[in-house]
Design a protein around this motif. Sequence first.
Motif, PDB file in Angstrom:
ATOM      1  N   ARG A  42      -8.741   4.177  -8.967  1.00 18.98           N
ATOM      2  CA  ARG A  42      -9.692   3.862  -7.891  1.00 18.98           C
ATOM      3  C   ARG A  42     -10.788   4.913  -7.822  1.00 18.98           C
ATOM      4  O   ARG A  42     -11.911   4.632  -7.454  1.00 18.98           O
ATOM      5  N   ARG A  43     -10.430   6.142  -8.160  1.00 19.57           N
ATOM      6  CA  ARG A  43     -11.415   7.233  -8.079  1.00 19.57           C
ATOM      7  C   ARG A  43     -12.085   7.522  -9.418  1.00 19.57           C
ATOM      8  O   ARG A  43     -12.775   8.536  -9.556  1.00 19.57           O
ATOM      9  N   GLU A  65      -0.264  10.428  -4.212  1.00 21.65           N
ATOM     10  CA  GLU A  65      -1.519  11.067  -3.810  1.00 21.65           C
ATOM     11  C   GLU A  65      -1.655  10.967  -2.298  1.00 21.65           C
ATOM     12  O   GLU A  65      -1.421   9.916  -1.713  1.00 21.65           O
ATOM     13  N   GLY A 103      -8.909   8.381   4.465  1.00 22.74           N
ATOM     14  CA  GLY A 103      -9.472   7.052   4.197  1.00 22.74           C
ATOM     15  C   GLY A 103      -8.398   6.095   3.694  1.00 22.74           C
ATOM     16  O   GLY A 103      -7.204   6.370   3.804  1.00 22.74           O
ATOM     17  N   GLY A 104      -8.837   4.966   3.156  1.00 23.57           N
ATOM     18  CA  GLY A 104      -7.902   4.001   2.565  1.00 23.57           C
ATOM     19  C   GLY A 104      -7.770   2.741   3.397  1.00 23.57           C
ATOM     20  O   GLY A 104      -8.159   2.712   4.574  1.00 23.57           O
ATOM     21  N   THR A 105      -7.200   1.701   2.788  1.00 23.56           N
ATOM     22  CA  THR A 105      -7.078   0.417   3.484  1.00 23.56           C
ATOM     23  C   THR A 105      -6.071   0.498   4.638  1.00 23.56           C
ATOM     24  O   THR A 105      -6.251  -0.155   5.665  1.00 23.56           O
ATOM     25  N   THR A 106      -5.032   1.302   4.476  1.00 22.27           N
ATOM     26  CA  THR A 106      -4.025   1.425   5.534  1.00 22.27           C
ATOM     27  C   THR A 106      -4.640   2.086   6.773  1.00 22.27           C
ATOM     28  O   THR A 106      -4.497   1.584   7.890  1.00 22.27           O
ATOM     29  N   LYS A 127       4.987   1.333  -3.299  1.00 24.46           N
ATOM     30  CA  LYS A 127       4.693   2.727  -2.942  1.00 24.46           C
ATOM     31  C   LYS A 127       5.958   3.577  -2.725  1.00 24.46           C
ATOM     32  O   LYS A 127       5.866   4.721  -2.274  1.00 24.46           O
ATOM     33  N   GLY A 132      -0.881   7.191  -1.350  1.00 25.38           N
ATOM     34  CA  GLY A 132      -1.190   6.301  -2.460  1.00 25.38           C
ATOM     35  C   GLY A 132      -0.345   6.617  -3.685  1.00 25.38           C
ATOM     36  O   GLY A 132       0.290   7.682  -3.760  1.00 25.38           O
ATOM     37  N   PHE A 172      -4.336  12.957   0.849  1.00 23.03           N
ATOM     38  CA  PHE A 172      -5.449  13.881   1.137  1.00 23.03           C
ATOM     39  C   PHE A 172      -5.958  14.621  -0.118  1.00 23.03           C
ATOM     40  O   PHE A 172      -6.150  15.828  -0.128  1.00 23.03           O
TER      41      PHE A 172
END
Length: 255
Positions: free
Chosen positions: A165-166, A184, A64-67, A225, A157, A186
């Motif tokens: 975020r989590r 981070e 997932g994620g914005t990228t 990053k 990330g 997977f």
Amino acid sequence: EQIHRFKGLNYLEKSLEKELNIRKVIIVPGNSDEDELILKDIGKATSNYIVDKLEKNSIIGITGGTTMAQVAEEMPVYKKKSDLLVLPARGGLGENVETQANNIAAKLAQKLCGNYKLLHVPDNLSEEAMEALLSVKEIKEVVDIMRNINMLVFGIGRADIMASRRHFSDDVVKHLCENRAVAESFGHYFNTKGKIIWETNTIGISLSDFKNIKTIIGVASGENKAEAIISICRLKEDMTLITDEGAAKKILNIV
Ligand code: BG6
């Protein structure tokens, strides 16, 4: 001027491959920390690369994620039906529906005119819950296919940003801090040396699965990053990194 710039990026790519000791680096111009539109270019570059590497029966895992959401967004629509299959690489529902791996996997599969499977499993399961879920036929089926993923496309990330975020508990945040987790991917958290510090308890690819996947494509941009990218590239030499000039230059200064 453009040719000169192209040559410059080429040189940067080669330098970064050497510095990070990985097989291939692709760099798009710009810095996504300063210009959000760069993420679109990252999405385009990644979708081109995916199409280039596709094989007849590819089984693609995606996180997932914005990228990753941009990768699915920028993938052109193919009309010819294909046998390829796209799966979310790991459970976990994430922050919002647009950036959930399930959603991204389905969108990517539709664009590529292939098939998809979904995994409806949250993050942070107890051992008992995990066992119970693994005995559900539909989930077991996806987990078995997951072992055959031959292309993984994943976001990278920063550990601190992903922890917030989590909404991790104070104890987990403390553990990550004390052990200097910087990256981070997977659901796994790593220090700068690529040593695993912690992983979320959910169903999906593990670090050993990761190491055995044929085509690994890590995607992350923005100079913020840089450290996270360095860490993840320590996990596997035979991987491709798709990044931007901002992250690349930062890495070459600090490695
Ligand atoms: C998450 C992935 O959804 O996105 C992570 O599961 C990854 O593995 C993260 O680190 C990166 O997010 P973004 O939004 O910075 O692309």
